[in-house]
Write a protein that holds these residues in place. Structure first.
Motif, PDB file in Angstrom:
ATOM      1  N   TRP A 272       2.701  19.380   2.221  1.00 58.73           N
ATOM      2  CA  TRP A 272       2.554  18.513   1.058  1.00 58.73           C
ATOM      3  C   TRP A 272       2.894  17.087   1.458  1.00 58.73           C
ATOM      4  N   PHE A 273       2.527  16.179   0.591  1.00 61.32           N
ATOM      5  CA  PHE A 273       2.674  14.761   0.909  1.00 61.32           C
ATOM      6  C   PHE A 273       3.489  14.064  -0.177  1.00 61.32           C
ATOM      7  N   THR A 274       4.301  13.143   0.254  1.00 64.10           N
ATOM      8  CA  THR A 274       4.926  12.186  -0.651  1.00 64.10           C
ATOM      9  C   THR A 274       4.476  10.784  -0.234  1.00 64.10           C
ATOM     10  N   TYR A 275       4.472   9.884  -1.187  1.00 63.49           N
ATOM     11  CA  TYR A 275       3.964   8.542  -0.916  1.00 63.49           C
ATOM     12  C   TYR A 275       5.101   7.525  -0.960  1.00 63.49           C
ATOM     13  N   VAL A 276       5.113   6.680   0.055  1.00 64.80           N
ATOM     14  CA  VAL A 276       6.100   5.606   0.142  1.00 64.80           C
ATOM     15  C   VAL A 276       5.361   4.275   0.022  1.00 64.80           C
TER      16      VAL A 276
ATOM     17  N   VAL B 106       0.845  -1.185   0.000  1.00 62.57           N
ATOM     18  CA  VAL B 106       0.000   0.000   0.000  1.00 62.57           C
ATOM     19  C   VAL B 106       0.882   1.238   0.000  1.00 62.57           C
ATOM     20  N   ASP B 107       0.395   2.317  -0.631  1.00 63.38           N
ATOM     21  CA  ASP B 107       1.116   3.594  -0.642  1.00 63.38           C
ATOM     22  C   ASP B 107       0.738   4.390   0.607  1.00 63.38           C
ATOM     23  N   VAL B 108       1.728   4.654   1.447  1.00 61.32           N
ATOM     24  CA  VAL B 108       1.511   5.367   2.710  1.00 61.32           C
ATOM     25  C   VAL B 108       1.898   6.837   2.519  1.00 61.32           C
TER      26      VAL B 108
END
Length: 328
Positions: free
Chosen positions: A90-94, A72-74
């Motif tokens: 802002w958000f980045t996805y891990v 899943v992308d967190v």
């Protein structure tokens, strides 16, 4: 009249493998009908709540299996001061991948989804037990729409493939038909889970406490039993049954946000036919109607999508409480 003759002509020309193939398909569908209607019967019989979220929780079980395997992308939040623009976020996805396959999902998904059910019961449903059934139905229907909408926006409407585990791949020649191993496993596991649940509720001390807590909670509290906790665990267990069915369905039907919506109306019809709150009624009716639906596809395919509802109307006219239900 011509239609009747065409039906009989079709039956006479059908090979035995077609009959057995549809019987197998009916047993597979019946396995899911039985598991889902069992969960509904447990929740209604013990809590008097019509749980319309059941289809969404079935879907959550399938998605839990998919995400445990594929990850899943967190989202990770980032904060910074942008001068005159103030605080910037802002958000980045891990991508987090657990790589847990079918057998892990079979154990973990019912627990994970059951925990969300416990949360729903504690936050929403506990305030509705003394109100009319309609309030619980409307609340759970709204929750089902929210859950389905979230997953549809995130994963789209098309089905996501989920692979059959290596140990359950292949086919078994039974002489009169060839049966996929995984489908045989689905039927066997659903039978064991369904009748195991019936035994616990109807034949053990724990089941006696559950039934007593529903009928006379004041008396049960006098024995030092925490009734609200039992109710919460019961709802979580019913939700876990739906999630288990979702994991089992993932390799057969693929994983889709609409998979619960397509099934829940049929499952409610199964519960009504068996008798609201009847554990054995839900199990036997689920398997039987799955077989009836499967064989109808051989005899009269045009009626296969409506035969369960026709049976429901007939049963309600003859026995309004259902085949195994008790008249109030």
């Amino acid at each position: 009249m011509l239609e009747i003759f065409s039906v009989f002509e079709r039956l006479a020309n059908l090979p035995s493998q077609a009959w057995f193939g549809q019987l197998l398909l009916g047993l597979i569908n019946g396995s899911f009908y039985a598991l889902l209607s069992l969960g509904l019967a447990v929740i209604f019989g013990m809590l008097n709540v019509i749980n319309f979220t059941h289809g969404a929780q079935y879907m959550l079980g399938a998605f839990a299996a998919f995400l445990l395997l594929n990850g899943v992308d967190v989202p990770l939040p980032h904060l910074a001061f942008g001068g005159e623009r103030g605080l910037l976020v802002w958000f980045t996805y891990v991508h987090v991948s657990l790589g847990l396959g079918y057998w892990w999902a079979l154990a973990l998904a019912p627990i994970i989804v059951g925990a969300t059910g416990v949360l729903i019961e504690r936050v929403f449903l506990q305030w509705l037990y003394k109100l009319d059934h309609l309030y619980g139905l409307l609340l759970t229907f709204g929750l089902a729409l929210i859950i389905e909408g979230v997953f549809r926006n995130s994963y789209g409407s098309s089905g996501l493939p989920y692979r059959v585990p290596d140990s359950l791949q292949g086919r078994q020649d039974l002489g009169f038909m060839v049966m996929p191993v995984y489908r045989g496993w689905v039927i066997l596991l659903s039978v064991v889970v369904c009748f195991g649940t019936w035994f616990v509720i109807e034949r053990t001390r724990l089941g006696a406490y559950l039934r007593a807590a529903t009928e006379n909670p004041t008396l049960v509290r006098a024995f030092g039993i925490n009734v609200p906790r039992m109710i919460t665990i019961t709802y979580g267990f019913g939700v876990g049954l739906a999630a288990l069915a979702g994991v089992m369905a993932a390799p057969i039907y693929n994983v889709s946000p609409q998979m619960g919506t397509d099934l829940i109306i049929v499952v409610f019809a199964v519960v009504v036919i068996g008798g609201m709150g009847s554990i054995m009624g839900a199990i036997l009716t689920g398997f039987a109607l799955g077989v009836v639906e499967g064989l109808t596809k051989v005899v009269f395919p045009e009626a296969s999508n409506t035969v369960i509802f026709v049976v429901m109307v007939i049963v309600l006219l003859i026995r309004p409480a259902g085949l195994f239900g008790r008249v109030a």
